[in-house]
Scaffold this active site. Sequence first.
Site, PDB file in Angstrom:
ATOM      1  N   LYS A  91       0.835  -1.215   0.000  1.00  0.00           N
ATOM      2  CA  LYS A  91       0.000   0.000   0.000  1.00  0.00           C
ATOM      3  C   LYS A  91       0.862   1.254   0.000  1.00  0.00           C
ATOM      4  O   LYS A  91       0.366   2.364   0.156  1.00  0.00           O
ATOM      5  CB  LYS A  91      -0.887   0.025   1.255  1.00  0.00           C
ATOM      6  CG  LYS A  91      -1.846  -1.127   1.386  1.00  0.00           C
ATOM      7  CD  LYS A  91      -2.653  -0.925   2.674  1.00  0.00           C
ATOM      8  CE  LYS A  91      -3.185  -2.222   3.208  1.00  0.00           C
ATOM      9  NZ  LYS A  91      -3.572  -2.129   4.631  1.00  0.00           N
ATOM     10  N   HIS A 141      25.034 -11.965   1.557  1.00  0.00           N
ATOM     11  CA  HIS A 141      24.072 -12.968   2.035  1.00  0.00           C
ATOM     12  C   HIS A 141      24.865 -13.816   3.039  1.00  0.00           C
ATOM     13  O   HIS A 141      25.273 -14.934   2.751  1.00  0.00           O
ATOM     14  CB  HIS A 141      23.601 -13.804   0.838  1.00  0.00           C
ATOM     15  CG  HIS A 141      22.444 -14.722   1.103  1.00  0.00           C
ATOM     16  ND1 HIS A 141      21.950 -14.975   2.362  1.00  0.00           N
ATOM     17  CD2 HIS A 141      21.689 -15.468   0.256  1.00  0.00           C
ATOM     18  CE1 HIS A 141      20.944 -15.829   2.276  1.00  0.00           C
ATOM     19  NE2 HIS A 141      20.761 -16.141   1.007  1.00  0.00           N
TER      20      HIS A 141
HETATM   21  N1   CP Z   1      20.029 -19.521  -1.595  1.00  0.00           N
HETATM   22  C1   CP Z   1      18.958 -18.758  -1.298  1.00  0.00           C
HETATM   23  O1   CP Z   1      19.059 -17.664  -0.747  1.00  0.00           O
HETATM   24  O2   CP Z   1      17.777 -19.339  -1.646  1.00  0.00           O
HETATM   25  P1   CP Z   1      16.339 -18.667  -1.436  1.00  0.00           P
HETATM   26  O3   CP Z   1      16.261 -17.487  -2.358  1.00  0.00           O
HETATM   27  O4   CP Z   1      15.357 -19.756  -1.783  1.00  0.00           O
HETATM   28  O5   CP Z   1      16.241 -18.235  -0.003  1.00  0.00           O
END
Ligand code: CP
Length: 318
Positions: A91, A141
């Site tokens: 939204k 990540h």
């Molecule tokens: N490897 C990984 O981050 O997978 P997802 O995008 O499924 O979380």
Amino acid sequence: MSKAQVSLRKKDILGLETMSSPEINLILDTAKEMKNIIDRDIKKAPTLRGKSIINLFFENSTRTRTSFELAGKYLGADVVNISASSSSVAKGESLRDTLLTVEAMGVDIIVMRHEAEGSAQYAANVVKPVLINAGDGAHEHPSQGLLDMFTIKQYKRKIDGLKVAIVGDILHSRVARSNIWGLMKMGAEVHVAGPQTLLPRDIEQVGVKVHNRIEEALDQADVINVLRIQRERQKKGLFPSAREYARIFGVNAKRLALAKPDALLLHPGPMNRGLEIAPDIAYSEQSAIQEQVKNGLAVRMALLFLVLMGGIQIEAAN
Ligand code: CP
């Protein structure tokens, strides 16, 4: 012998660039203990009872979101999932207001995935709960980098001195960056390969060896980490066609044979079968891709435990 407390230096888990090798070792050692819980019939430990975790995902995920959810639940925490598409973000609510709303509910940890590089650091500056970066754009990540190292250590017993080839779409890959930072700190020799258009400019300056021919990177490698082609982050065509990519850069049985006979094959998932990885090797004997998923759970349990419990006690020589 006395007991000593070993803990993480920072409140938040934002990336591996700023994490030390003792901290990485602490997480990997803790994950080993956590894996014992996953292997039990009753997968429950009450360690985080009374704690609450919010998974705040602005990008899609299967592995990361689900494993953080299960990790929290196995440790006894309350876990809630918010995906941007079904929240008030749709939204028009801003990231800042979303974070402040979540904080007002008194949560202990926010696990966040967002498409913008630096969004995890931004969120950590905005709110007080622990912030765990579950992927910020093409930046980092960290839990994936840690689970990849955990998997390498499980099969190879060490990381130091191994030749690790990271191949594919390096430019758009947060997995590549977290792997590179983590693996180099742990003493691996990191090689990257991909089309020139999918390699970040000046990548060699971080200390990796760069190849335009995938065969050179795979030669006598101990570990091959195949990256997904991230079409969603590619604004224009960066290689002629999927067929051409698979022919020149795809990892197949013939290319896998260039690595050491016992080389370990990794892929963070989700896979584009037939593009960056040939279907017949994806779950072959050398593949640890399914084990990576299981290890992701153990590593995320370790992270949740360490950020909330402040560390672990070890025997220390006086
Ligand atoms: N490897 C990984 O981050 O997978 P997802 O995008 O499924 O979380």
